[in-house]
Design a protein around this motif. Structure first.
Motif, PDB file in Angstrom:
ATOM      1  N   CYS A  48      -4.560   8.109  -3.504  1.00 11.37           N
ATOM      2  CA  CYS A  48      -4.345   9.468  -4.010  1.00 11.37           C
ATOM      3  C   CYS A  48      -5.697  10.136  -4.164  1.00 11.37           C
ATOM      4  CB  CYS A  48      -3.609   9.431  -5.346  1.00 11.37           C
ATOM      5  SG  CYS A  48      -4.515   8.548  -6.647  1.00 11.37           S
ATOM      6  N   SER A  49      -5.722  11.354  -4.667  1.00 10.51           N
ATOM      7  CA  SER A  49      -6.993  12.014  -4.950  1.00 10.51           C
ATOM      8  C   SER A  49      -7.619  11.390  -6.192  1.00 10.51           C
ATOM      9  CB  SER A  49      -6.789  13.516  -5.162  1.00 10.51           C
ATOM     10  OG  SER A  49      -5.998  13.746  -6.311  1.00 10.51           O
ATOM     11  N   LYS A  50      -8.926  11.496  -6.290  1.00  9.74           N
ATOM     12  CA  LYS A  50      -9.657  10.881  -7.404  1.00  9.74           C
ATOM     13  C   LYS A  50      -9.165  11.387  -8.753  1.00  9.74           C
ATOM     14  CE  LYS A  50     -14.364   9.967  -9.042  1.00  9.74           C
ATOM     15  NZ  LYS A  50     -15.817  10.195  -8.781  1.00  9.74           N
ATOM     16  N   SER A  51      -8.823  12.667  -8.835  1.00  9.72           N
ATOM     17  CA  SER A  51      -8.413  13.253 -10.109  1.00  9.72           C
ATOM     18  C   SER A  51      -7.064  12.727 -10.594  1.00  9.72           C
ATOM     19  CB  SER A  51      -8.341  14.782  -9.980  1.00  9.72           C
ATOM     20  OG  SER A  51      -7.350  15.152  -9.038  1.00  9.72           O
ATOM     21  N   LYS A  52      -6.296  12.098  -9.713  1.00  8.21           N
ATOM     22  CA  LYS A  52      -4.974  11.598 -10.084  1.00  8.21           C
ATOM     23  C   LYS A  52      -4.929  10.073 -10.181  1.00  8.21           C
ATOM     24  CE  LYS A  52      -2.982  15.584  -7.707  1.00  8.21           C
ATOM     25  NZ  LYS A  52      -2.146  16.051  -6.563  1.00  8.21           N
ATOM     26  N   GLY A  53      -6.086   9.444 -10.037  1.00  9.03           N
ATOM     27  CA  GLY A  53      -6.140   7.988 -10.057  1.00  9.03           C
ATOM     28  C   GLY A  53      -5.696   7.381 -11.366  1.00  9.03           C
ATOM     29  N   ASP A  54      -5.976   8.060 -12.482  1.00 14.01           N
ATOM     30  CA  ASP A  54      -5.574   7.521 -13.777  1.00 14.01           C
ATOM     31  C   ASP A  54      -4.061   7.470 -13.903  1.00 14.01           C
ATOM     32  OD1 ASP A  54      -5.458  10.313 -13.760  1.00 14.01           O
ATOM     33  OD2 ASP A  54      -5.811  10.478 -15.917  1.00 14.01           O
TER      34      ASP A  54
ATOM     35  N   LEU B  82       0.858  -1.182   0.000  1.00 11.47           N
ATOM     36  CA  LEU B  82       0.000   0.000   0.000  1.00 11.47           C
ATOM     37  C   LEU B  82       0.897   1.236   0.000  1.00 11.47           C
ATOM     38  CD1 LEU B  82      -2.902   1.264   0.411  1.00 11.47           C
ATOM     39  CD2 LEU B  82      -2.338   1.318   2.855  1.00 11.47           C
ATOM     40  N   ILE B  83       0.642   2.164  -0.944  1.00  8.76           N
ATOM     41  CA  ILE B  83       1.428   3.386  -1.037  1.00  8.76           C
ATOM     42  C   ILE B  83       0.506   4.578  -0.851  1.00  8.76           C
ATOM     43  CG2 ILE B  83       2.923   4.804  -2.493  1.00  8.76           C
ATOM     44  CD1 ILE B  83       3.850   2.229  -3.853  1.00  8.76           C
ATOM     45  N   LEU B  84       0.676   5.288   0.257  1.00  6.09           N
ATOM     46  CA  LEU B  84      -0.094   6.487   0.538  1.00  6.09           C
ATOM     47  C   LEU B  84       0.655   7.686  -0.028  1.00  6.09           C
ATOM     48  CD1 LEU B  84      -0.857   5.608   4.248  1.00  6.09           C
ATOM     49  CD2 LEU B  84      -2.474   5.494   2.367  1.00  6.09           C
ATOM     50  N   GLY B  85      -0.018   8.498  -0.826  1.00  5.41           N
ATOM     51  CA  GLY B  85       0.653   9.587  -1.526  1.00  5.41           C
ATOM     52  C   GLY B  85       1.247   9.098  -2.833  1.00  5.41           C
ATOM     53  N   ALA B  86       0.511   8.230  -3.525  1.00  2.43           N
ATOM     54  CA  ALA B  86       1.053   7.533  -4.699  1.00  2.43           C
ATOM     55  C   ALA B  86       1.196   8.411  -5.930  1.00  2.43           C
ATOM     56  CB  ALA B  86       0.163   6.327  -5.034  1.00  2.43           C
ATOM     57  N   SER B  87       0.584   9.576  -5.948  1.00  5.74           N
ATOM     58  CA  SER B  87       0.622  10.413  -7.158  1.00  5.74           C
ATOM     59  C   SER B  87       1.671  11.510  -7.100  1.00  5.74           C
ATOM     60  CB  SER B  87      -0.748  11.060  -7.393  1.00  5.74           C
ATOM     61  OG  SER B  87      -1.088  11.921  -6.309  1.00  5.74           O
ATOM     62  N   GLY B  88       2.395  11.626  -5.990  1.00 10.79           N
ATOM     63  CA  GLY B  88       3.396  12.666  -5.853  1.00 10.79           C
ATOM     64  C   GLY B  88       4.736  12.261  -6.418  1.00 10.79           C
ATOM     65  N   GLY B  89       5.762  13.069  -6.130  1.00 10.80           N
ATOM     66  CA  GLY B  89       7.085  12.801  -6.669  1.00 10.80           C
ATOM     67  C   GLY B  89       7.626  11.459  -6.222  1.00 10.80           C
ATOM     68  N   VAL B  90       7.743  11.239  -4.925  1.00  6.05           N
ATOM     69  CA  VAL B  90       8.248   9.963  -4.411  1.00  6.05           C
ATOM     70  C   VAL B  90       7.275   8.842  -4.720  1.00  6.05           C
ATOM     71  CG1 VAL B  90       8.914   8.696  -2.335  1.00  6.05           C
ATOM     72  CG2 VAL B  90       9.569  11.096  -2.586  1.00  6.05           C
ATOM     73  N   GLY B  91       5.992   9.090  -4.519  1.00 11.18           N
ATOM     74  CA  GLY B  91       4.985   8.054  -4.731  1.00 11.18           C
ATOM     75  C   GLY B  91       4.942   7.535  -6.146  1.00 11.18           C
ATOM     76  N   SER B  92       5.088   8.425  -7.130  1.00 12.31           N
ATOM     77  CA  SER B  92       5.019   7.990  -8.528  1.00 12.31           C
ATOM     78  C   SER B  92       6.163   7.038  -8.869  1.00 12.31           C
ATOM     79  CB  SER B  92       5.038   9.202  -9.463  1.00 12.31           C
ATOM     80  OG  SER B  92       6.245   9.936  -9.342  1.00 12.31           O
TER      81      SER B  92
ATOM     82  N   ASP C 120       0.373  23.706  -3.306  1.00 15.41           N
ATOM     83  CA  ASP C 120      -1.090  23.757  -3.425  1.00 15.41           C
ATOM     84  C   ASP C 120      -1.693  22.379  -3.677  1.00 15.41           C
ATOM     85  OD1 ASP C 120      -1.216  26.454  -2.974  1.00 15.41           O
ATOM     86  OD2 ASP C 120      -1.354  27.025  -5.091  1.00 15.41           O
ATOM     87  N   GLY C 121      -0.864  21.375  -3.939  1.00 18.03           N
ATOM     88  CA  GLY C 121      -1.345  20.009  -4.107  1.00 18.03           C
ATOM     89  C   GLY C 121      -1.826  19.664  -5.497  1.00 18.03           C
ATOM     90  N   HIS C 122      -1.471  20.453  -6.500  1.00 18.05           N
ATOM     91  CA  HIS C 122      -1.954  20.199  -7.851  1.00 18.05           C
ATOM     92  C   HIS C 122      -1.115  19.172  -8.626  1.00 18.05           C
ATOM     93  CE1 HIS C 122      -4.635  23.470  -7.198  1.00 18.05           C
ATOM     94  NE2 HIS C 122      -3.700  24.411  -7.251  1.00 18.05           N
ATOM     95  N   VAL C 123       0.100  18.905  -8.162  1.00 18.96           N
ATOM     96  CA  VAL C 123       1.066  18.183  -8.982  1.00 18.96           C
ATOM     97  C   VAL C 123       0.722  16.706  -9.151  1.00 18.96           C
ATOM     98  CG1 VAL C 123       3.495  17.577  -9.241  1.00 18.96           C
ATOM     99  CG2 VAL C 123       2.862  19.772  -8.248  1.00 18.96           C
ATOM    100  N   ARG C 124       0.835  16.255 -10.387  1.00 22.73           N
ATOM    101  CA  ARG C 124       0.724  14.836 -10.734  1.00 22.73           C
ATOM    102  C   ARG C 124       2.132  14.355 -11.080  1.00 22.73           C
ATOM    103  NH1 ARG C 124      -4.346  13.182 -13.201  1.00 22.73           N
ATOM    104  NH2 ARG C 124      -3.129  12.182 -14.851  1.00 22.73           N
TER     105      ARG C 124
END
Length: 323
Positions: free
Chosen positions: A178-184, A151-161, A311-315
């Motif tokens: 991650c947030s729903k908008s970054k699930g893809d 399980l990876i919490l924060g999966a859409s960020g720099g380290v998480g990706s 601001d948390g926008h980064v994918r």
């Protein structure tokens, strides 16, 4: 040369584009003509001087000792120190430098590696800090193996990706939060299952053999609840916002608790070295790992790039193009 500088700690408003002297490399350093620089949470910590122990770690108590910020770097070797043997002028390189939001930056030879041949400078600049943290967390701390439920919490960020991709490469069954908008994005990186942090309770999808907590918002109790009795929790930093501990209190509790429970609770700080950078190069050049670059900002807009990150926008990652 032009560089992004600050003469005091604070929000992105303290940053300014100024003309400064070109740095002179020490005997064990390389002077790199910067083509691109990555943006990560570490840059924010050094910009704000928070939490306060950052200042006590040698970066300056009242004001930054080095006014030029930035760590991730990709570029071309301009000159080398007398003790450098692995590089020569003209080599394309990437690594972790000192004051990389500038046209030139110093980089210790031991923190520099040849740039992956299949990446642009902008892509390469998104790799060093985040990918080393991910690789060492997955491989060395969690010791992920084929078949592990991770399980990876924060999966859409720099380290998480990067963590999603490295764990998948090791044969793990990866669940990303991650947030729903970054699930893809997280699914495309190799996660077998993606959870929405705002609506899905990850404790209901366990137990997991390994949990990598990158975003730092979950309590130790919830994390342990989702872990197998002999599972491993790796805490990669923490962003609780405190000025003094800034999430380190959770790391300290984990260090104390791990000696009294069957689960392995592992606080973690990455090691900056060229050996692991070269290991990442192999994964990248074979196509097993791909940098997820969200946006590229010009050097003059470095403050906007950092604001976009916090601001948390980064994918994935944000990059600054210098040349």
């Amino acid at each position: 040369m032009l560089a992004i500088t600050q003469n005091r700690y604070g929000d992105p408003g303290v940053l300014a584009l100024r003309e400064v002297d070109v740095p002179v490399p020490a005997d064990d350093e390389v002077l790199v003509e910067v083509r691109a620089a990555g943006v990560d949470r570490g840059v924010w910590h050094l910009m704000t001087g928070l939490p306060y122990p950052v200042r006590l770690a040698g970066y300056g108590v009242r004001a930054p000792k080095n006014p030029v910020i930035g760590m991730d770097v990709a570029g071309v070797v301009s000159s080398v120190g007398a003790g450098v043997s692995r590089f020569k002028p003209g080599d394309e390189v990437y690594g972790l430098g000192i004051g990389t939001f500038a046209e030139y930056a110093r980089v210790l030879e031991k923190k520099l590696a040849p740039k992956p041949a299949n990446l642009t400078f902008e892509q390469a600049a998104a790799v060093p800090v985040s990918s080393l943290t991910a690789l060492q967390a997955v491989r060395d701390q969690a010791k992920v193996k084929r078949g592990d439920r991770v399980l990876i919490l924060g999966a859409s960020g720099g380290v998480g990706s990067y963590a999603v991709q490295v764990a998948a490469t090791f044969g793990a069954d990866v669940t990303g939060v991650c947030s729903k908008s970054k699930g893809d994005l997280v699914s495309a990186l190799g996660a077998h299952q993606v959870l929405d942090y705002s609506s899905d309770d990850f404790t209901q999808y366990g137990p997991f053999d390994v949990i990598l907590d990158i975003n730092g918002h979950s309590s130790l109790g919830r994390l342990r609840e989702a872990l197998t009795p002999k599972g491993t929790l790796v805490i990669v930093g923490g962003e609780t916002g405190g000025r003094w501990l800034g999430g380190m209190d959770r790391l300290l509790r984990a260090m104390v608790l791990t000696g009294f429970v069957g689960q392995r609770l592992r606080p973690f700080i990455s090691s900056e070295n060229h050996v692991d950078l070269q290991a990442m190069t192999e994964l990248i050049e074979t196509g097993k790992v791909v940098p997820a670059v969200d946006r590229v900002f010009p050097l003059a807009e470095a403050a906007a790039a950092i604001q976009y990150l916090i601001d948390g926008h980064v994918r994935g990652k944000v990059v600054i193009a210098v040349a």
